[in-house]
Design a protein around this motif. Structure first.
Motif, PDB file in Angstrom:
ATOM      1  N   SER A  42       0.847  -1.198   0.000  1.00 44.98           N
ATOM      2  CA  SER A  42       0.000   0.000   0.000  1.00 44.98           C
ATOM      3  C   SER A  42       0.881   1.246   0.000  1.00 44.98           C
ATOM      4  CB  SER A  42      -0.938   0.018   1.213  1.00 44.98           C
ATOM      5  OG  SER A  42      -0.210   0.020   2.419  1.00 44.98           O
ATOM      6  N   SER A  43       0.317   2.355  -0.485  1.00 52.47           N
ATOM      7  CA  SER A  43       1.063   3.602  -0.511  1.00 52.47           C
ATOM      8  C   SER A  43       1.151   4.251   0.865  1.00 52.47           C
ATOM      9  CB  SER A  43       0.409   4.589  -1.496  1.00 52.47           C
ATOM     10  OG  SER A  43      -0.940   4.819  -1.139  1.00 52.47           O
ATOM     11  N   ASN A  44       0.181   3.978   1.721  1.00 48.36           N
ATOM     12  CA  ASN A  44       0.189   4.482   3.092  1.00 48.36           C
ATOM     13  C   ASN A  44      -0.511   3.442   3.965  1.00 48.36           C
ATOM     14  OD1 ASN A  44      -0.403   5.873   5.578  1.00 48.36           O
ATOM     15  ND2 ASN A  44      -0.090   7.815   4.505  1.00 48.36           N
ATOM     16  N   TYR A  45       0.242   2.792   4.834  1.00 51.36           N
ATOM     17  CA  TYR A  45      -0.293   1.652   5.566  1.00 51.36           C
ATOM     18  C   TYR A  45      -1.306   2.046   6.642  1.00 51.36           C
ATOM     19  CZ  TYR A  45       2.758   2.806   9.536  1.00 51.36           C
ATOM     20  OH  TYR A  45       3.359   3.434  10.600  1.00 51.36           O
ATOM     21  N   VAL A  46      -1.420   3.339   6.962  1.00 49.05           N
ATOM     22  CA  VAL A  46      -2.278   3.733   8.075  1.00 49.05           C
ATOM     23  C   VAL A  46      -3.489   4.561   7.639  1.00 49.05           C
ATOM     24  CG1 VAL A  46      -1.171   5.927   8.634  1.00 49.05           C
ATOM     25  CG2 VAL A  46      -2.161   4.552  10.467  1.00 49.05           C
ATOM     26  N   SER A  47      -3.470   5.138   6.434  1.00 46.98           N
ATOM     27  CA  SER A  47      -4.502   6.103   6.051  1.00 46.98           C
ATOM     28  C   SER A  47      -5.895   5.478   5.986  1.00 46.98           C
ATOM     29  CB  SER A  47      -4.152   6.756   4.710  1.00 46.98           C
ATOM     30  OG  SER A  47      -4.052   5.770   3.701  1.00 46.98           O
TER      31      SER A  47
END
Length: 439
Positions: free
Chosen positions: A230-235
């Motif tokens: 993923s490009s951002n694991y938390v968004s």
């Protein structure tokens, strides 16, 4: 709620005497055709922007020039800059696809030059990503810069492209790093220490150590896997579990709004000021769709992520009993207007052309001059969004799932944005700031 008239392009009727009677409304047909052209134009613009962003910080024209030069040097000057790689590629080109050796050499040269150019683009992008990961400049005293930061700035300026679009730097932004489990536990214990007594804190330390040696390692591996794919694991987790599952009212917690010039209004005509605001917002939306807005930059050097711009318009939050859902529409040709307890659907386009400020002012003035009474319950419709999310979700499922209520609510939710025309005047002064509390 005021509804817009709808045009029908084709009508037909079956009679006993004349049989099938078919008629075409030319005006309505033109409106449908222009709407389709506008949709295809926006789709084409998105494709072009995707291509431009895909090769940034380079440019497709620059790539074509480089490929053409390398091909010309090989074909006409017999200068081989590939160190024999073109000949190796030419061997593997099926002769059933080309009729001569010259064409095979031309194809091999173009393929190698294209691959070399794309490799340079990707390498430049990863170099920017690595440079953007440097944060040392943040902790330096304002007005001063270390030698390391100066060199870093020069490298960034050298590798950055020119004339970036809104999303040009998205693929060059560094990924959010995953902290180690030791660092996470250390931060957690340091955070809770001032809140606990010694005995309770020791129990927390034991539980944290148990978590580290047991389930923590497995969860850390899952987190690393999500980081890789993923490009951002938390968004997405933050949006779903923190934002959309919050059950408190969003009117004072999450909503944003905008005003025209408060201290120096352009004029005293409410309809005129509102029309200018609407036109400015819609022109801003068009710039967002065209990605012609420059990305926000920190110190004119580090770009910020611009993905939140995508849902600034044509977006609504649908309430749910467990969690809400964000719905974004690709396009919206109207806005929702609230005035004197009544809701209006105001079309902002005519034949796919954006209305002018004067045309919008005339429509808004008609809304302000409307003396009709609001239907039962219409005046307090907006109050439902000020309640907790669960009661609002239950009321929506019960009272807005069919009929005119469903149609009216859909017109509000599918609007580009909402315009509120206040019928009370607020006095705001730079000197008497306390009056802002009543605004």
């Amino acid at each position: 709620m005021a509804e817009a008239h709808q045009g029908v392009a084709f009508t037909f009727a079956v009679t006993e005497d004349e049989g099938l009677h078919f008629s075409v409304s030319l005006e309505a047909f033109k409106a449908v055709l222009k709407s389709g052209v506008r949709s295809w134009r926006k789709t084409f613009a998105r494709i072009i922007n995707q291509i431009l962003n895909g090769v940034y910080p380079s440019h497709p024209i620059r790539g074509l020039v480089i490929i053409s030069i390398l091909t010309a040097l090989r074909q006409y000057k017999k200068i081989d800059l590939s160190f024999g790689a073109v000949d190796q590629i030419k061997i593997h080109i099926p002769r059933s696809l080309v009729s001569s050796e010259d064409k095979a050499e031309l194809i091999a040269t173009i393929l190698l030059a294209s691959a070399g150019w794309m490799t340079a683009v990707i390498g430049r992008r990863y170099a920017l990503q690595a440079l953007f990961s440097y944060h040392g400049w943040m902790y330096e005293e304002r007005g001063t810069s270390s030698t390391k930061s100066k060199i870093w700035t020069l490298l960034v300026k050298f590798l950055m492209g020119s004339n970036p679009n809104l999303y040009s730097y998205q693929s060059s932004l560094p990924y959010l790093p995953v902290p180690s489990i030791d660092d996470t536990i250390s931060r957690y214990l340091r955070t809770v220490r001032p809140l606990l007594d010694d005995e309770t804190f020791k129990r927390f330390e034991r539980e944290a150590e148990d978590f580290r040696t047991a389930v923590g390692k497995r969860l850390q591996r899952y987190l690393m896997l999500k980081y890789l794919i993923s490009s951002n694991y938390v968004s997405d987790w933050w949006e779903e579990y923190v934002y959309l599952r919050g059950r408190s009212p969003i009117m004072v917690n999450s909503n944003f709004y905008a005003l025209d010039c408060v201290f120096r209004p352009s004029n005293c005509l409410q309809a005129s000021r509102a029309a200018n605001c609407v036109l400015s917002a819609l022109m801003h939306r068009r710039n967002l769709e065209n990605e012609s807005i420059k990305p926000q930059m920190v110190q004119n050097t580090v770009p910020l992520c611009g993905r939140q711009y995508e849902r600034q318009f044509n977006t609504t939050r649908i309430p749910g009993e467990v969690g809400d859902k964000i719905v974004h529409y690709k396009d919206s040709k109207h806005i929702a207007v609230y005035s004197k307890g009544k809701w209006y659907k105001l079309n902002t386009y005519y034949h796919s052309k954006l209305l002018t400020a004067k045309e919008l002012e005339i429509q808004i003035q008609k809304i302000l001059d409307d003396k009709s009474e609001a239907v039962e319950g219409e005046k307090y419709l907006a109050a439902l969004t000020a309640a907790d999310r669960i009661p609002w979700a239950q009321a929506r499922n019960k009272h807005f799932s069919k009929g005119v209520n469903k149609t009216s609510l859909a017109a509000i939710e599918k609007a580009a944005f909402c315009l509120i025309l206040d019928d009370d005047e607020y006095e705001i002064s730079r000197v008497r700031d306390f009056k802002l509390f009543f605004f």
